[in-house]
Write a protein that holds these residues in place. Structure first.
Motif, PDB file in Angstrom:
ATOM      1  N   VAL A 219       0.854  -1.192   0.000  1.00 15.49           N
ATOM      2  CA  VAL A 219       0.000   0.000   0.000  1.00 15.49           C
ATOM      3  C   VAL A 219       0.886   1.238   0.000  1.00 15.49           C
ATOM      4  N   VAL A 220       0.635   2.137  -0.958  1.00 13.64           N
ATOM      5  CA  VAL A 220       1.372   3.400  -1.050  1.00 13.64           C
ATOM      6  C   VAL A 220       0.408   4.512  -1.435  1.00 13.64           C
ATOM      7  N   ASP A 221       0.862   5.727  -1.313  1.00 16.44           N
ATOM      8  CA  ASP A 221       0.123   6.879  -1.827  1.00 16.44           C
ATOM      9  C   ASP A 221       0.058   6.749  -3.352  1.00 16.44           C
ATOM     10  N   GLY A 222      -1.144   6.821  -3.901  1.00 18.71           N
ATOM     11  CA  GLY A 222      -1.320   6.637  -5.337  1.00 18.71           C
ATOM     12  C   GLY A 222      -0.577   7.652  -6.181  1.00 18.71           C
ATOM     13  N   ARG A 223      -0.190   8.770  -5.605  1.00 20.47           N
ATOM     14  CA  ARG A 223       0.557   9.778  -6.357  1.00 20.47           C
ATOM     15  C   ARG A 223       1.998   9.345  -6.584  1.00 20.47           C
ATOM     16  N   PHE A 224       2.405   8.241  -5.943  1.00 17.88           N
ATOM     17  CA  PHE A 224       3.749   7.699  -6.129  1.00 17.88           C
ATOM     18  C   PHE A 224       3.704   6.314  -6.776  1.00 17.88           C
ATOM     19  N   ALA A 225       2.593   6.026  -7.427  1.00 22.58           N
ATOM     20  CA  ALA A 225       2.453   4.822  -8.247  1.00 22.58           C
ATOM     21  C   ALA A 225       2.306   5.288  -9.693  1.00 22.58           C
ATOM     22  N   TYR A 226       3.157   4.774 -10.576  1.00 18.91           N
ATOM     23  CA  TYR A 226       3.293   5.322 -11.922  1.00 18.91           C
ATOM     24  C   TYR A 226       2.858   4.310 -12.977  1.00 18.91           C
ATOM     25  N   LEU A 227       1.996   4.742 -13.877  1.00 16.86           N
ATOM     26  CA  LEU A 227       1.611   3.894 -14.991  1.00 16.86           C
ATOM     27  C   LEU A 227       2.840   3.612 -15.852  1.00 16.86           C
ATOM     28  N   LEU A 228       3.046   2.356 -16.206  1.00 17.83           N
ATOM     29  CA  LEU A 228       4.177   1.990 -17.051  1.00 17.83           C
ATOM     30  C   LEU A 228       3.794   2.077 -18.517  1.00 17.83           C
ATOM     31  N   PRO A 229       4.758   2.439 -19.389  1.00 12.96           N
ATOM     32  CA  PRO A 229       4.485   2.408 -20.825  1.00 12.96           C
ATOM     33  C   PRO A 229       4.006   1.024 -21.247  1.00 12.96           C
ATOM     34  N   ALA A 230       3.068   0.982 -22.172  1.00 13.40           N
ATOM     35  CA  ALA A 230       2.430  -0.277 -22.554  1.00 13.40           C
ATOM     36  C   ALA A 230       3.428  -1.309 -23.046  1.00 13.40           C
ATOM     37  N   GLY A 231       4.466  -0.874 -23.755  1.00  9.16           N
ATOM     38  CA  GLY A 231       5.414  -1.820 -24.331  1.00  9.16           C
ATOM     39  C   GLY A 231       6.570  -2.197 -23.435  1.00  9.16           C
ATOM     40  N   MET A 232       6.585  -1.692 -22.225  1.00 14.05           N
ATOM     41  CA  MET A 232       7.708  -1.949 -21.312  1.00 14.05           C
ATOM     42  C   MET A 232       7.433  -3.196 -20.493  1.00 14.05           C
TER      43      MET A 232
ATOM     44  N   SER B 266       7.552  -5.816 -17.387  1.00 11.87           N
ATOM     45  CA  SER B 266       7.440  -5.529 -15.957  1.00 11.87           C
ATOM     46  C   SER B 266       8.779  -5.606 -15.249  1.00 11.87           C
ATOM     47  N   GLU B 267       9.654  -6.547 -15.665  1.00 14.02           N
ATOM     48  CA  GLU B 267      10.955  -6.645 -15.008  1.00 14.02           C
ATOM     49  C   GLU B 267      11.829  -5.432 -15.304  1.00 14.02           C
ATOM     50  N   VAL B 268      11.724  -4.900 -16.523  1.00 10.97           N
ATOM     51  CA  VAL B 268      12.449  -3.672 -16.857  1.00 10.97           C
ATOM     52  C   VAL B 268      11.912  -2.508 -16.034  1.00 10.97           C
ATOM     53  N   GLY B 269      10.592  -2.364 -16.008  1.00  7.00           N
ATOM     54  CA  GLY B 269       9.984  -1.277 -15.261  1.00  7.00           C
ATOM     55  C   GLY B 269      10.345  -1.312 -13.795  1.00  7.00           C
ATOM     56  N   ALA B 270      10.416  -2.513 -13.218  1.00  2.70           N
ATOM     57  CA  ALA B 270      10.734  -2.630 -11.793  1.00  2.70           C
ATOM     58  C   ALA B 270      12.084  -2.005 -11.481  1.00  2.70           C
ATOM     59  N   VAL B 271      13.098  -2.353 -12.250  1.00  2.48           N
ATOM     60  CA  VAL B 271      14.452  -1.854 -11.980  1.00  2.48           C
ATOM     61  C   VAL B 271      14.546  -0.348 -12.227  1.00  2.48           C
ATOM     62  N   LEU B 272      13.830   0.147 -13.219  1.00  6.38           N
ATOM     63  CA  LEU B 272      13.881   1.576 -13.505  1.00  6.38           C
ATOM     64  C   LEU B 272      13.302   2.412 -12.372  1.00  6.38           C
ATOM     65  N   MET B 273      12.428   1.812 -11.540  1.00  4.64           N
ATOM     66  CA  MET B 273      11.767   2.580 -10.496  1.00  4.64           C
ATOM     67  C   MET B 273      12.724   3.110  -9.440  1.00  4.64           C
ATOM     68  N   CYS B 274      13.880   2.453  -9.270  1.00  2.00           N
ATOM     69  CA  CYS B 274      14.884   2.973  -8.330  1.00  2.00           C
ATOM     70  C   CYS B 274      16.199   3.221  -9.046  1.00  2.00           C
ATOM     71  N   ALA B 275      16.802   2.176  -9.596  1.00  2.00           N
ATOM     72  CA  ALA B 275      18.093   2.329 -10.266  1.00  2.00           C
ATOM     73  C   ALA B 275      17.989   3.321 -11.426  1.00  2.00           C
ATOM     74  N   GLY B 276      16.915   3.234 -12.191  1.00  2.00           N
ATOM     75  CA  GLY B 276      16.757   4.113 -13.348  1.00  2.00           C
ATOM     76  C   GLY B 276      16.626   5.567 -12.968  1.00  2.00           C
ATOM     77  N   ILE B 277      15.713   5.871 -12.050  1.00  2.00           N
ATOM     78  CA  ILE B 277      15.505   7.270 -11.671  1.00  2.00           C
ATOM     79  C   ILE B 277      16.720   7.829 -10.946  1.00  2.00           C
ATOM     80  N   SER B 278      17.444   6.988 -10.204  1.00  2.00           N
ATOM     81  CA  SER B 278      18.604   7.465  -9.441  1.00  2.00           C
ATOM     82  C   SER B 278      19.712   7.981 -10.351  1.00  2.00           C
ATOM     83  N   VAL B 279      19.902   7.353 -11.509  1.00  2.00           N
ATOM     84  CA  VAL B 279      20.954   7.811 -12.420  1.00  2.00           C
ATOM     85  C   VAL B 279      20.434   8.835 -13.415  1.00  2.00           C
ATOM     86  N   TYR B 280      19.159   8.744 -13.756  1.00  2.00           N
ATOM     87  CA  TYR B 280      18.603   9.687 -14.736  1.00  2.00           C
ATOM     88  C   TYR B 280      18.565  11.105 -14.191  1.00  2.00           C
TER      89      TYR B 280
END
Length: 343
Positions: free
Chosen positions: A130-143, A145-159
Motif C-alpha cells: 500500500v502506497v500513496d497513489g501519487r507515487f504509483a506510476y503507470l508503465l508504458p504499454a510496451g515496457m 514488468s521486469e524492466v519497469g521494476a528496476v527503472l523505479m529505483c536504479a533508473g531514476i537514481s541515475v537519470y
C-alpha cells in the motif's frame, strides 16, 4: 474496506535472513492504492535496510522498493488510477505534501523523508503493498514488468543527475561502477549524447560496458590508466557502494567538473582538498528524483530502448538473491517474481 492478509518475506531482526511473514495489509487511506505485486527488484539498499545501515529500519523488516504490479484497490481521493492498472513504485511511497520541498515539487527532499519509504511499514518482497497513489506510476504499454521494476529505483537514481548536469550532450561523463546503477547510467548518458567512460574495478566487465554504450573503459585500480584520464571529465557519477580512492577520482575531473554521489559508500569519503579548490570542482549528492522526473525517465527509457540486464528469480528465493547481490554476483539486477512460485 476490510484488511487483507499479505504474505511476504521479512528479516525478524538486524542482519537476519528473510523468513516467511504474514501480516495484515495497512488500512487504505483516501489517497492510497493497494498494488498486487508481480515483480520486485533487489537493490543494494535493501541489504543496507536489513542491516539497519541507516538507523531507520523497523523489524520485522520487509525489504523491496523496485515494484511492479496491478492496482487492486483505490482510495476515494485517488485520481488517474483504477483497479487493474499496471504500475511501478520506487523507493518513495509517500510524502508529507506540505513542507517547503513538497510544495516545490521536490517530494524526494521531503522533511519527513525517513518515513516516506515504500517499505514503511512493509515493502515489496510480498504479495501486495500500500502506497500513496501519487507515487504509483503507470508503465508504458510496451515496457516489460521486469524492466519497469528496476527503472523505479536504479533508473531514476541515475537519470536525475544526468538530466540535471549532462542533458545537453557532448560532455565527457565518467561512470564509476558497472553494476545495478552503473550499467543503466552508461545507457542513459550515452542516449543523452555524451562521451561515456566506464570506470570499474572489474576488468571482465569491459566488453559489456562497451555494449551498454561506453566509449572507453578504465580500471580504477590501475594508476597508469587513471593518470591517462586526469582532468578529463565534466561529470563523474559515483554509482558504487565499495570503498574508493576519492582523491584519485577527483584528479580525473576537469576544472569546474562535478562529482555526483548516487551510491551509498560503505567507507568514509576522504580526499585531498587541493585539487578540489585549485580546479573549482564540486561534490554533489543526488537522491532518486521527483514525480515529474520519474514519468519523464520512464518515457525516455522506452523511446531510447534503455533496459537493465535482468535475471529473474522466484520470490521464494529472496535470500539467494540477497546473497548474490551482497557478493556482487548479480549481473546486473535480480528481479523477484511472484507468479514463478505458482504451480
Amino acid at each position: 474496506m476490510s484488511l487483507s492478509t499479505v504474505s511476504g518475506y521479512a528479516a525478524k531482526a538486524v542482519g537476519q535472513p528473510l523468513e516467511p511473514f504474514t501480516y495484515e495489509s495497512p488500512k487504505l487511506g483516501e489517497h492510497d492504492v493497494q498494488v498486487s505485486i508481480t515483480h520486485c527488484g533487489v537493490c543494494y539498499t535493501d541489504i543496507q535496510g536489513i542491516e539497519d545501515h541507516f538507523g531507520i529500519s523497523a523489524f520485522p523488516f520487509v525489504p523491496g522498493h523496485e515494484i511492479v504490479g496491478s492496482v487492486s484497490a483505490v482510495g476515494r481521493a485517488v485520481s488517474g488510477l483504477k483497479e487493474g492498472d499496471r504500475v511501478g513504485i520506487g523507493w518513495q511511497g509517500r510524502s508529507c505534501m506540505q513542507c517547503e520541498w513538497c510544495l516545490q515539487g521536490e517530494e524526494q527532499l521531503c522533511k519527513d523523508i525517513d518515513n516516506c519509504g515504500t517499505w514503511k511499514p512493509y515493502g515489496g518482497f510480498a504479495s501486495s503493498v500500500v502506497v500513496d497513489g501519487r507515487f504509483a506510476y503507470l508503465l508504458p504499454a510496451g515496457m516489460s514488468s521486469e524492466v519497469g521494476a528496476v527503472l523505479m529505483c536504479a533508473g531514476i537514481s541515475v537519470y536525475t543527475p544526468l538530466r540535471a548536469y549532462a542533458a545537453g550532450g557532448s560532455q565527457k561523463v565518467g561512470v564509476i561502477g558497472v553494476g545495478g546503477l552503473g550499467h543503466l547510467a552508461i545507457q542513459f548518458a550515452h542516449a543523452l549524447g555524451n562521451e561515456v567512460t566506464a570506470i570499474s574495478s572489474s576488468p571482465g566487465k569491459k566488453e559489456q560496458a562497451l555494449q551498454f554504450g561506453a566509449d572507453h573503459f578504465v580500471i580504477v585500480d590501475d594508476q597508469a590508466s587513471m593518470r591517462q584520464v586526469r582532468l578529463s571529465f565534466d561529470l563523474l557519477l559515483y554509482t558504487s557502494h565499495g570503498k574508493s580512492d576519492w582523491t584519485s577520482l577527483l584528479y580525473s575531473l576537469k576544472t569546474n567538473g562535478r562529482l555526483v554521489i548516487i551510491g551509498f559508500s560503505d567507507g568514509p569519503v576522504a580526499f585531498d582538498p587541493l585539487e578540489l579548490v585549485v580546479h573549482q570542482m564540486s561534490i554533489t549528492g543526488s537522491f532518486i528524483g521527483n514525480r515529474a522526473a520519474m514519468k519523464e525517465m520512464l518515457s525516455f527509457a522506452q523511446v531510447q530502448g534503455i533496459a537493465p540486464e535482468v535475471e529473474l528469480m522466484p520470490m521464494s528465493r529472496a535470500n539467494d538473491a540477497i546473497r548474490r547481490a551482497r557478493e556482487n554476483q548479480a549481473r546486473y539486477r535480480i528481479v523477484l517474481v511472484n507468479y514463478m512460485d505458482r504451480t
